[in-house]
Enzyme design. Structure first.
Site, mmCIF file in Angstrom:
data_model
loop_
_atom_site.group_PDB
_atom_site.id
_atom_site.type_symbol
_atom_site.label_atom_id
_atom_site.label_comp_id
_atom_site.label_asym_id
_atom_site.label_seq_id
_atom_site.Cartn_x
_atom_site.Cartn_y
_atom_site.Cartn_z
ATOM 1 N N ASP A 1 0.855 -1.197 0.000
ATOM 2 C CA ASP A 1 0.000 0.000 0.000
ATOM 3 C C ASP A 1 0.881 1.234 0.000
ATOM 4 O O ASP A 1 2.049 1.177 0.367
ATOM 5 C CB ASP A 1 -0.915 0.020 1.228
ATOM 6 C CG ASP A 1 -1.820 1.261 1.227
ATOM 7 O OD1 ASP A 1 -2.443 1.527 0.188
ATOM 8 O OD2 ASP A 1 -1.873 1.968 2.251
ATOM 9 N N SER A 2 0.273 2.353 -0.367
ATOM 10 C CA SER A 2 0.996 3.627 -0.358
ATOM 11 C C SER A 2 1.293 4.099 1.062
ATOM 12 O O SER A 2 2.138 4.967 1.249
ATOM 13 C CB SER A 2 0.168 4.686 -1.079
ATOM 14 O OG SER A 2 -1.069 4.854 -0.410
ATOM 15 N N CYS B 1 -11.136 3.512 -1.702
ATOM 16 C CA CYS B 1 -9.793 3.802 -1.205
ATOM 17 C C CYS B 1 -9.684 3.064 0.114
ATOM 18 O O CYS B 1 -10.609 3.097 0.933
ATOM 19 C CB CYS B 1 -9.634 5.312 -0.985
ATOM 20 S SG CYS B 1 -8.085 5.751 -0.144
ATOM 21 N N THR B 2 -8.566 2.372 0.317
ATOM 22 C CA THR B 2 -8.474 1.527 1.515
ATOM 23 C C THR B 2 -8.336 2.342 2.804
ATOM 24 O O THR B 2 -8.424 1.785 3.892
ATOM 25 C CB THR B 2 -7.302 0.525 1.391
ATOM 26 O OG1 THR B 2 -6.132 1.228 0.975
ATOM 27 C CG2 THR B 2 -7.632 -0.543 0.365
ATOM 28 N N HIS B 3 -8.121 3.652 2.686
ATOM 29 C CA HIS B 3 -8.151 4.483 3.890
ATOM 30 C C HIS B 3 -9.581 4.729 4.385
ATOM 31 O O HIS B 3 -9.798 4.976 5.572
ATOM 32 C CB HIS B 3 -7.519 5.856 3.613
ATOM 33 C CG HIS B 3 -6.030 5.843 3.480
ATOM 34 N ND1 HIS B 3 -5.393 5.354 2.365
ATOM 35 C CD2 HIS B 3 -5.053 6.278 4.320
ATOM 36 C CE1 HIS B 3 -4.079 5.487 2.523
ATOM 37 N NE2 HIS B 3 -3.851 6.044 3.699
ATOM 38 N N CYS C 1 -4.091 -0.881 -2.481
ATOM 39 C CA CYS C 1 -4.148 0.556 -2.725
ATOM 40 C C CYS C 1 -4.903 0.729 -4.037
ATOM 41 O O CYS C 1 -4.532 0.127 -5.047
ATOM 42 C CB CYS C 1 -2.718 1.092 -2.841
ATOM 43 S SG CYS C 1 -2.607 2.784 -3.454
ATOM 44 N N ASN C 2 -5.976 1.507 -3.987
ATOM 45 C CA ASN C 2 -6.798 1.656 -5.184
ATOM 46 C C ASN C 2 -6.044 2.342 -6.313
ATOM 47 O O ASN C 2 -6.175 1.965 -7.476
ATOM 48 C CB ASN C 2 -8.063 2.452 -4.857
ATOM 49 C CG ASN C 2 -9.118 1.609 -4.180
ATOM 50 O OD1 ASN C 2 -9.988 1.073 -4.830
ATOM 51 N ND2 ASN C 2 -9.037 1.477 -2.865
ATOM 52 N N THR C 3 -5.236 3.360 -5.960
ATOM 53 C CA THR C 3 -4.510 4.095 -7.001
ATOM 54 C C THR C 3 -3.517 3.158 -7.695
ATOM 55 O O THR C 3 -3.447 3.109 -8.935
ATOM 56 C CB THR C 3 -3.770 5.303 -6.382
ATOM 57 O OG1 THR C 3 -4.666 5.982 -5.487
ATOM 58 C CG2 THR C 3 -3.303 6.263 -7.447
ATOM 59 N N GLU D 1 -4.138 9.640 7.455
ATOM 60 C CA GLU D 1 -2.707 9.430 7.760
ATOM 61 C C GLU D 1 -2.291 10.267 8.978
ATOM 62 O O GLU D 1 -1.311 9.954 9.644
ATOM 63 C CB GLU D 1 -1.824 9.742 6.540
ATOM 64 C CG GLU D 1 -2.004 8.778 5.352
ATOM 65 C CD GLU D 1 -1.201 7.455 5.440
ATOM 66 O OE1 GLU D 1 -0.152 7.437 6.100
ATOM 67 O OE2 GLU D 1 -1.656 6.440 4.847
ATOM 68 N N TYR E 1 -0.328 8.523 -2.852
ATOM 69 C CA TYR E 1 -0.132 8.254 -4.273
ATOM 70 C C TYR E 1 -1.189 8.974 -5.128
ATOM 71 O O TYR E 1 -0.969 9.191 -6.318
ATOM 72 C CB TYR E 1 -0.254 6.743 -4.554
ATOM 73 C CG TYR E 1 0.976 5.918 -4.247
ATOM 74 C CD1 TYR E 1 2.058 6.432 -3.527
ATOM 75 C CD2 TYR E 1 1.058 4.597 -4.704
ATOM 76 C CE1 TYR E 1 3.164 5.639 -3.255
ATOM 77 C CE2 TYR E 1 2.174 3.808 -4.445
ATOM 78 C CZ TYR E 1 3.225 4.330 -3.716
ATOM 79 O OH TYR E 1 4.320 3.555 -3.462
ATOM 80 N N GLY E 2 -2.329 9.284 -4.531
ATOM 81 C CA GLY E 2 -3.471 9.843 -5.272
ATOM 82 C C GLY E 2 -3.128 10.948 -6.263
ATOM 83 O O GLY E 2 -3.553 10.908 -7.421
#
Lengths: 270, 270
Positions: free
Chosen positions: A9-10, A184-186, A72-74, A151, A41-42
């Site tokens: 993941d980012s 988005c995994t966040h 990570c979706n991006t 974050e 990363y977005g």
């Protein structure tokens, strides 16, 4: 098969996938790498995301992983097809599982998607949905404020509610949506606040839960499940500060996962 | 890939899987065979179930199918491993998808299972759950009255409510169950009544919905999705009376599936 599952993941968002993997596949050992140093990363270009992702993958391949989850979706949007083509192990992204769950849950075929600018710009969810079912009506919205908020560890409270309500205002135009993909995994970390803003009539799809579910499906299909019930020693790596990563990890997992005590966290240069 | 998906069942129960396949994978063409003549399979011996299942499979293999769905829990319990080993196409049963969904949904790890005598006696759900997660607490109950009721078209009303309430009484001993697997593809047709009996605090898992979802996952992984958006001409076959089968099919689908008009139904001897 007693090899570990690799997860990249980012930053810390992928830990929501890890959380679900631990819950849904408690016999599996995990190796996680979060590129916290270069998160988010977005807003990055496709080329940068691709290069950073390959650096993470090359690191995890040295850990003898049996399957790779791009949590990570991006990174999924820009690299999944390439990774699936070039690697000899199964590679699972977070976009297709969320899209499939949305198709299962929606009854009126009106599906909202929220994600980073990169994910939304890539149209990856739209493509994933329409590849399977053409008559899904989609409204996609980029939410650039959410990842930095998570974050920093801001997951609830008035400030989070205010930012989320403001950001999601455009979704009001799409008022008959019955399903919203947290692309988005966040975002599962903001789930309660997002649900409060969009209302209880909307089913929220967590790409993290769904990705863990599909990892289970694919491990079984490929006869790769670890059937031994031994203590798992998970390894987490971060490209950033270990103390910040550890504190966020504890906040994300709370005490809901027993075997977090069996996790080692190390800083790594990739 | 424009080949059809093959679906087999002991009777009409598998049509709930077909319903979900049509909804979740509307671009896919289906060939269905229901062994209505010899239904129910629940009380039969393992050997009989195995022989009948292979006869159905041999028939569908002549239709050039790209993937086989065993849409009958009893047949899955007794033949899945053997079919997966011997056939060169992917074979999906209805037990593992339901088990995985239950693991995803349960929060207290107390899971109920209802199915035919054959399914419950085989312990296939218990094995599927415990292979993945050992600490799931399971209560399994055979409900022999349900399949004949559905095959007669009795799906609601006082009689159905009474039979279902009586049959499910032993589940009261397992009062903290938060998830109940409908471990027979006939049971989604009784879903509303079952939900009324067990209460809204219990999440019902439909093995039909979950199997369609996993079929989608596996078709994509194997790069077998049909991406052309053409009219699907589904073919349904029954070993029994076509008129009875057609009338039950109409009752099951109601008008909820547009493309039922593109279905041809034929009697076949296997």
């Amino acid at each position: 098969m007693n090899k570990p599952i690799g997860v990249i993941d980012s930053g810390v968002g992928g830990l929501t996938v890890v959380h679900e993997l631990m819950r849904q596949l408690p016999k599996e050992r995990l190796v996680y790498l979060g590129d916290t140093l270069r998160c988010p990363y977005g807003p990055r270009t496709a080329e940068e995301v691709r290069r950073f992702t390959w650096e993470m993958v090359d690191f995890l391949l040295t850990k003898n992983i049996k399957l790779l989850v791009v949590a990570c979706n991006t990174a999924t949007a820009y690299t999944l097809a390439e990774l699936q083509e070039k690697l000899s192990i199964p590679v699972i992204g977070v976009i297709q599982p969320g899209a499939r769950a949305a198709i299962k849950f929606t009854t009126n075929n009106h599906v909202g998607i929220i994600g980073t600018e990169g994910t939304i710009r890539s149209n990856a969810y739209l493509d994933a949905l329409h590849t399977i079912k053409s008559d899904i009506d989609v409204y996609a919205l980029a939410c650039p404020a959410f990842v930095p908020m998570v974050e920093k560890g801001i997951l609830s409270g008035d400030y989070a509610l205010d930012i989320i309500a403001q950001t999601l205002l455009p979704l009001k135009q799409f008022s008959n949506m019955d399903t919203l993909i947290l692309g988005c995994t966040h975002y599962p970390l903001l789930k309660d606040v997002i649900q409060e803003v969009v209302g209880s009539q909307v089913t929220l799809i967590s790409s993290s839960e769904e990705t863990a579910r599909e990892t289970s499906t694919i491990l079984e299909l490929q006869q790769m499940l670890n059937e031994e019930n031994e203590q798992c020693n998970h390894q987490f790596y971060t490209t950033g500060d270990v103390e910040i990563f550890t504190s966020l990890t504890n906040r994300i997992f709370n005490s809901s996962i027993d075997n977090l005590k069996s996790v080692s966290i190390e800083k790594v240069v990739i």
